[in-house]
Design a protein around this motif. Sequence first.
Motif, PDB file in Angstrom:
ATOM      1  N   ILE A  99       0.816  -1.213   0.000  1.00  0.00           N
ATOM      2  CA  ILE A  99       0.000   0.000   0.000  1.00  0.00           C
ATOM      3  C   ILE A  99       0.850   1.263   0.000  1.00  0.00           C
ATOM      4  N   ARG A 100       2.083   1.177   0.498  1.00  0.00           N
ATOM      5  CA  ARG A 100       2.945   2.358   0.501  1.00  0.00           C
ATOM      6  C   ARG A 100       3.533   2.648  -0.878  1.00  0.00           C
ATOM      7  N   SER A 144      -3.264  -1.771   7.106  1.00  0.00           N
ATOM      8  CA  SER A 144      -1.813  -1.954   7.034  1.00  0.00           C
ATOM      9  C   SER A 144      -1.444  -3.237   6.319  1.00  0.00           C
ATOM     10  N   ASP A 145      -0.235  -3.219   5.770  1.00  0.00           N
ATOM     11  CA  ASP A 145       0.489  -4.415   5.373  1.00  0.00           C
ATOM     12  C   ASP A 145       1.940  -4.193   5.802  1.00  0.00           C
ATOM     13  N   ALA A 146       2.848  -5.025   5.350  1.00  0.00           N
ATOM     14  CA  ALA A 146       4.227  -4.917   5.813  1.00  0.00           C
ATOM     15  C   ALA A 146       4.906  -3.625   5.390  1.00  0.00           C
ATOM     16  N   SER A 147       4.361  -2.938   4.378  1.00  0.00           N
ATOM     17  CA  SER A 147       5.000  -1.709   3.899  1.00  0.00           C
ATOM     18  C   SER A 147       4.624  -0.488   4.732  1.00  0.00           C
ATOM     19  N   GLY A 148       3.548  -0.580   5.515  1.00  0.00           N
ATOM     20  CA  GLY A 148       3.102   0.565   6.308  1.00  0.00           C
ATOM     21  C   GLY A 148       1.595   0.581   6.441  1.00  0.00           C
ATOM     22  N   ASP A 149       1.030   1.754   6.613  1.00  0.00           N
ATOM     23  CA  ASP A 149      -0.416   1.842   6.794  1.00  0.00           C
ATOM     24  C   ASP A 149      -0.973   3.074   6.098  1.00  0.00           C
ATOM     25  N   VAL A 194       7.413   2.502  14.661  1.00  0.00           N
ATOM     26  CA  VAL A 194       6.192   1.716  14.849  1.00  0.00           C
ATOM     27  C   VAL A 194       6.204   0.556  13.847  1.00  0.00           C
ATOM     28  N   TYR A 195       7.048  -0.412  14.114  1.00  0.00           N
ATOM     29  CA  TYR A 195       7.132  -1.610  13.272  1.00  0.00           C
ATOM     30  C   TYR A 195       7.872  -2.683  14.054  1.00  0.00           C
ATOM     31  N   GLU A 232      13.206  10.036  13.750  1.00  0.00           N
ATOM     32  CA  GLU A 232      12.553   8.964  13.007  1.00  0.00           C
ATOM     33  C   GLU A 232      11.195   9.412  12.510  1.00  0.00           C
ATOM     34  N   VAL A 233      10.446  10.138  13.340  1.00  0.00           N
ATOM     35  CA  VAL A 233       9.153  10.672  12.918  1.00  0.00           C
ATOM     36  C   VAL A 233       9.336  11.631  11.742  1.00  0.00           C
ATOM     37  N   MET A 234      10.353  12.482  11.809  1.00  0.00           N
ATOM     38  CA  MET A 234      10.574  13.461  10.755  1.00  0.00           C
ATOM     39  C   MET A 234      10.999  12.794   9.451  1.00  0.00           C
ATOM     40  N   PHE A 235      11.926  11.844   9.527  1.00  0.00           N
ATOM     41  CA  PHE A 235      12.344  11.140   8.316  1.00  0.00           C
ATOM     42  C   PHE A 235      11.182  10.372   7.695  1.00  0.00           C
ATOM     43  N   ARG A 236      10.320   9.797   8.538  1.00  0.00           N
ATOM     44  CA  ARG A 236       9.161   9.085   8.012  1.00  0.00           C
ATOM     45  C   ARG A 236       8.226  10.034   7.276  1.00  0.00           C
ATOM     46  N   ALA A 237       8.030  11.237   7.827  1.00  0.00           N
ATOM     47  CA  ALA A 237       7.184  12.226   7.164  1.00  0.00           C
ATOM     48  C   ALA A 237       7.779  12.661   5.828  1.00  0.00           C
TER      49      ALA A 237
END
Length: 327
Positions: free
Chosen positions: A7-8, A42-47, A162-163, A289-294
């Motif tokens: 999904i990601r 979600s799947d393994a790629s994210g949500d 969150v994984y 980590e939150v910022m890099f994810r965004a």
Amino acid sequence: MPDQPPIRSLKEGDPFAGILLAQEAAFKTSAKGSEYLELKLSDASGDLKGFLWDLRAVEGPLEPIQADAFLWVKGAASSYNGRLQLRLDKVRFVPDGDVADVARFFPVSARPVPEMLAELDDRLAGVADPWIRRLLTALFREDEDLRRAFATAPAAKSMHHVYLGGLLEHTLSILGMAARACDHYPELNRDLVTAGVLLHDVGKTAELSYQRGFGYTDAGNLLGHISIEAEWINREVGKIPGFPEELRLQILHIVLSHHGRLEFGSPVLPKTPEALLVHYLDDLDGKLEVMFRALREEGAGAWSPYNRALDRMIYRTRWPRAESVQK
């Protein structure tokens, strides 16, 4: 999940049909009075968030459509306020027995677990203080159940890492920064810092549930990870004859103060250099980590949507690193 894209990997307008895990599910009422279904899928790629605006499109009864259920969904990716989501046309409950590989529905660390465990063991082997090394070995090497959980748990329910494997990845990241800080500040007790980093979140293995969706256990809701790990430390220290009381207090202080402020759940403020360092490195690693994810999230424009974890939008235009600039 034959031919089902992660999904990601979806872009705005892409169709999607397949099985996803519902981390959250809520039937809500719109401002116009119509009922709709809001999901976190979600799947393994994210949500991604998913919305079904017409409940008549649910195939079968509504009751099984709930958190931690597998759902077959059909729809298309769309963008709202700069954030990608799924606009759904069909939703159907899928029994667990019809899902071949449950692990494919959970996001996982990009770092292989055996590689991270080997790094953890290297860090443990580098501890010079015999009391600290004995305590850490008892918890992270000899307790096989805890070691397995420590390598599996996420670092949080929704904030950062969150994984699966996120807790170990987060801990090793802080250890790497802590080693550099101890080189820079030789007055720091390196082994005490190592103990504080390894122990500051170990209670999350019992605080969080991560067998299906990510949530909190009963113990997590009632006690929290700081109380849980303080109890574990005292228990293990009690098994080591002659363990120095002053050292027990110093380690517990780092654990109890690592959130940094009373209103953030720490019963005491950091009052030693080692405790202050662990607090700031923990906070820094989680927020980065939150910022890099965004920055990795799909979306148009130079700014991310408002990020609740950081209470701000994030500027996504990156200046290239010097080594990547063409000369």
